[in-house]
Enzyme design. Sequence first.
Site, short mmCIF file in Angstrom:
data_model
loop_
_atom_site.label_atom_id
_atom_site.label_comp_id
_atom_site.label_asym_id
_atom_site.label_seq_id
_atom_site.Cartn_x
_atom_site.Cartn_y
_atom_site.Cartn_z
CG HIS A 1 -21.62 -105.23 -13.92
ND1 HIS A 1 -21.18 -103.93 -14.11
CD2 HIS A 1 -22.01 -105.66 -15.15
CE1 HIS A 1 -21.30 -103.60 -15.38
NE2 HIS A 1 -21.80 -104.63 -16.04
CG ASP B 1 -24.35 -106.80 -17.53
OD1 ASP B 1 -23.81 -105.72 -17.84
OD2 ASP B 1 -23.71 -107.79 -17.10
N GLY C 1 -19.63 -114.09 -21.46
CA GLY C 1 -18.84 -115.21 -21.95
C GLY C 1 -18.12 -114.97 -23.26
CG ASP D 1 -18.89 -105.06 -18.63
OD1 ASP D 1 -18.71 -106.27 -18.47
OD2 ASP D 1 -20.01 -104.53 -18.68
#
Length: 220
Positions: free
Chosen positions: A32, A34, A149, A179
């Site tokens: 994934h 980002d 996080g 997500d």
Amino acid sequence: MVEISTSILQVKKENIIKTIYNLETAHTDYFHIDVMDGEFVERDTSLYMREYSEYIKQISTVPLDVHLMVSDVKTYILSYESLDPNILTFHIEACKNTQQILDNIKLIKSIGARVGIAIKPDTSINVIKEYLDKIHLCLIMTVEPGKGGQEFLTKTANKIKELKNYIDENNLDIDIEVDGGINDETAKIVKQNGANILVSGSYIINHSFKEQIEKLRKVN
Ligand code: DX5
Ligand code: ZN
């Protein structure tokens, strides 16, 4: 069975090659990616996410799941074409009107990727309903986009369910990806509500990859 897409946002440069290798060995289903532009969200990760994606294409066969958190969607779609992403997802909040959304969908299809539309935690699923028969995946953000996080927002669980019901009622064939803040506890919630692709960053990256991926996959 759910699929696991590992976010490499928080991986340090000095560890990236061995992390790619170890995540592939641990059987992540996707990497994934980002992509943040410093405008749609505060951070700008565009350069190092590009670099990491290039490394992945050089040493791994695991598909790329690219999550664009950018304002200029079109430019970024075109810039990822050469990296042959399996999934390219853009935010509906980044689009000015219906035409722009339809153009982005068309552009992503033309480069041979599966099309995803992402929605932020406070965006209603009503805004994506009219595009669902044209796309492959809906990404429901379970934290505010912008950083890894963070804690899972429980208020998003109902939205997953609502979307899942709508998909079933209308016989659509669409993946539901979630997500943000996914761990073995929150994975249970999202899976029960209908998600089938789980993005996870810190839960996997800060521990034994294989163990964490297996735990997420086995959740029911
Ligand atoms: C947040 C990103 C996520 C995030 C996931 O803007 O889209 O992909 O990195 O990381 P965790 O699992 O740590 O929330
Ligand atoms: Zn993401």
